[in-house]
Scaffold this active site. Sequence first.
Site, PDB file in Angstrom:
ATOM      1  N   SER A 252      -9.391  10.259  10.420  1.00  0.00           N
ATOM      2  CA  SER A 252      -9.290  10.144  11.868  1.00  0.00           C
ATOM      3  C   SER A 252      -9.801  11.410  12.561  1.00  0.00           C
ATOM      4  O   SER A 252     -10.933  11.814  12.313  1.00  0.00           O
ATOM      5  CB  SER A 252      -7.840   9.823  12.238  1.00  0.00           C
ATOM      6  OG  SER A 252      -7.774   9.254  13.500  1.00  0.00           O
ATOM      7  N   HIS A 393      -6.695   1.349  10.929  1.00  0.00           N
ATOM      8  CA  HIS A 393      -7.039   2.769  10.983  1.00  0.00           C
ATOM      9  C   HIS A 393      -6.050   3.526  10.098  1.00  0.00           C
ATOM     10  O   HIS A 393      -4.956   3.892  10.545  1.00  0.00           O
ATOM     11  CB  HIS A 393      -6.907   3.190  12.458  1.00  0.00           C
ATOM     12  CG  HIS A 393      -7.286   4.593  12.746  1.00  0.00           C
ATOM     13  ND1 HIS A 393      -8.589   5.009  12.837  1.00  0.00           N
ATOM     14  CD2 HIS A 393      -6.524   5.696  12.977  1.00  0.00           C
ATOM     15  CE1 HIS A 393      -8.620   6.300  13.124  1.00  0.00           C
ATOM     16  NE2 HIS A 393      -7.374   6.747  13.207  1.00  0.00           N
TER      17      HIS A 393
HETATM   18  C1  GCU Z   1      -7.173   8.788  18.893  1.00  0.00           C
HETATM   19  C2  GCU Z   1      -8.576   9.216  19.204  1.00  0.00           C
HETATM   20  C3  GCU Z   1      -9.484   9.087  17.983  1.00  0.00           C
HETATM   21  C4  GCU Z   1      -8.875   9.794  16.814  1.00  0.00           C
HETATM   22  C5  GCU Z   1      -7.465   9.332  16.593  1.00  0.00           C
HETATM   23  C6  GCU Z   1      -6.675  10.083  15.532  1.00  0.00           C
HETATM   24  O1  GCU Z   1      -7.124   7.416  18.648  1.00  0.00           O
HETATM   25  O2  GCU Z   1      -9.026   8.443  20.278  1.00  0.00           O
HETATM   26  O3  GCU Z   1     -10.763   9.623  18.262  1.00  0.00           O
HETATM   27  O4  GCU Z   1      -9.667   9.610  15.667  1.00  0.00           O
HETATM   28  O5  GCU Z   1      -6.711   9.506  17.791  1.00  0.00           O
HETATM   29  O6  GCU Z   1      -6.999  11.194  15.191  1.00  0.00           O
HETATM   30  O7  GCU Z   1      -5.669   9.536  15.123  1.00  0.00           O
END
Ligand code: GCU
Length: 415
Positions: A252, A393
């Site tokens: 992420s 995710h």
């Molecule tokens: C949010 C953000 C993402 C990121 C994510 C994370 O959703 O918008 O760009 O990757 O956080 O780090 O969990």
Amino acid sequence: MKLKVFLSTALLVALTAAATNYDEEKAGDYTLPDPLVCADSTRVTNAEAWLQKRRPDILELYRENIFGRSPGAETNVTFNVWETSTNALGGAAVRKQIEINFSGTANGPFAHLLLYTPAGKISAPTFLCLSFGGNYAVIDDPAIAIFPGWNWKTKELGMPKNPVRGEAARNWKIAGTLARGCGIAIMDYREVEPDLPGGTGFKYGVRKNFPLPTTNGWGAIGAWAWGASRGLDYLVTDKDVDAQRVILFGHSRLGKTVLWAGAQDTRFAAVIANCSGEMGASLSRRDYGETVDDVAKHFPYWMCGNFQQFSNRWNILPVDSHFLLSLIAPRPLFLNTGSEDRWGDPHGEFLAARAATPVYELLSKTGITETNFPPLDEPLRHDITFNCHAGKHDVLPSDWDKFLDFADAHFPQKN
Ligand code: GCU
């Protein structure tokens, strides 16, 4: 990642959802810049020109416009291996706990690297992983020290309230990694700079020690990436780790971070970016899921000040994510995505991998030449490996099996 951070980011997602496009038909038309065409319009046709000219130029574009400039490897960073056990995890591992002092003074900040290497083995290929929480969470090992952590909601540093050893173990596969002959080192990114709303963590992390201009000085992603390189500074000194085979992993926002760390620090032998999404591996010019505007608005502190100029003006970006991927070349790169991670735009990552492939090929490596997005959980295995897991995710246990296959394929075991 930690539940509270997740909820806050989920809220942000919900707030921006009205403007978010999830229709492939409406992802827009765009022309990607060519990584092999220099600013003076000449074309790069050999490895030397790439390495000597074009690659440094692209790195500079990222420093000036996207993640900002970081300090070098400051010599006052110190390491203290305060615990070593040669009989950890029931005899399967050597465990070390290492304090990293980023300033070499009593003020720190300090990070705590946890390292397991396979028992009886020296020079193991080793994963260096950035994590979202304390080391105690990654595996149920009573010897792991529990340290205070930064809390996104209270904005305070405190001991975890009810720490459960191994509470995040489903995101890791430590025993399985060791069983396949690899080491694994983990550090909590919040210790490099706390990830607090509005970027207020700046006051407590490594950036406070090296103030740089807000226009093109490092953002938090630059700081976390720099921290990863300092972790590597330790690993290359440890005989149980093969300094030539350290694989950097992050998920992420830490997926974005590891791409930037791997781009800058070529000592990382390979990079695995999991669900790295916008300003990670997915193309910024594609209007699908999170956009440049979302990052500029909600996470300005991740990036340098100059990044703001690209909000609503994606077409003037001097780079796109395939440039970032090309900075990893010729080293192996694994992009892992999730079918339900629409915010992260898996298809945009696939297209970026394809667009970075000419650079890999110029360096006699293989990238993604397949035109069709692969079936779920069937990786396209090349020097750029691309996979989309069935699911959200997240980092799944089945992903780790693929990461270990990737390590085996590129770094065959010597002993
Ligand atoms: C949010 C953000 C993402 C990121 C994510 C994370 O959703 O918008 O760009 O990757 O956080 O780090 O969990």
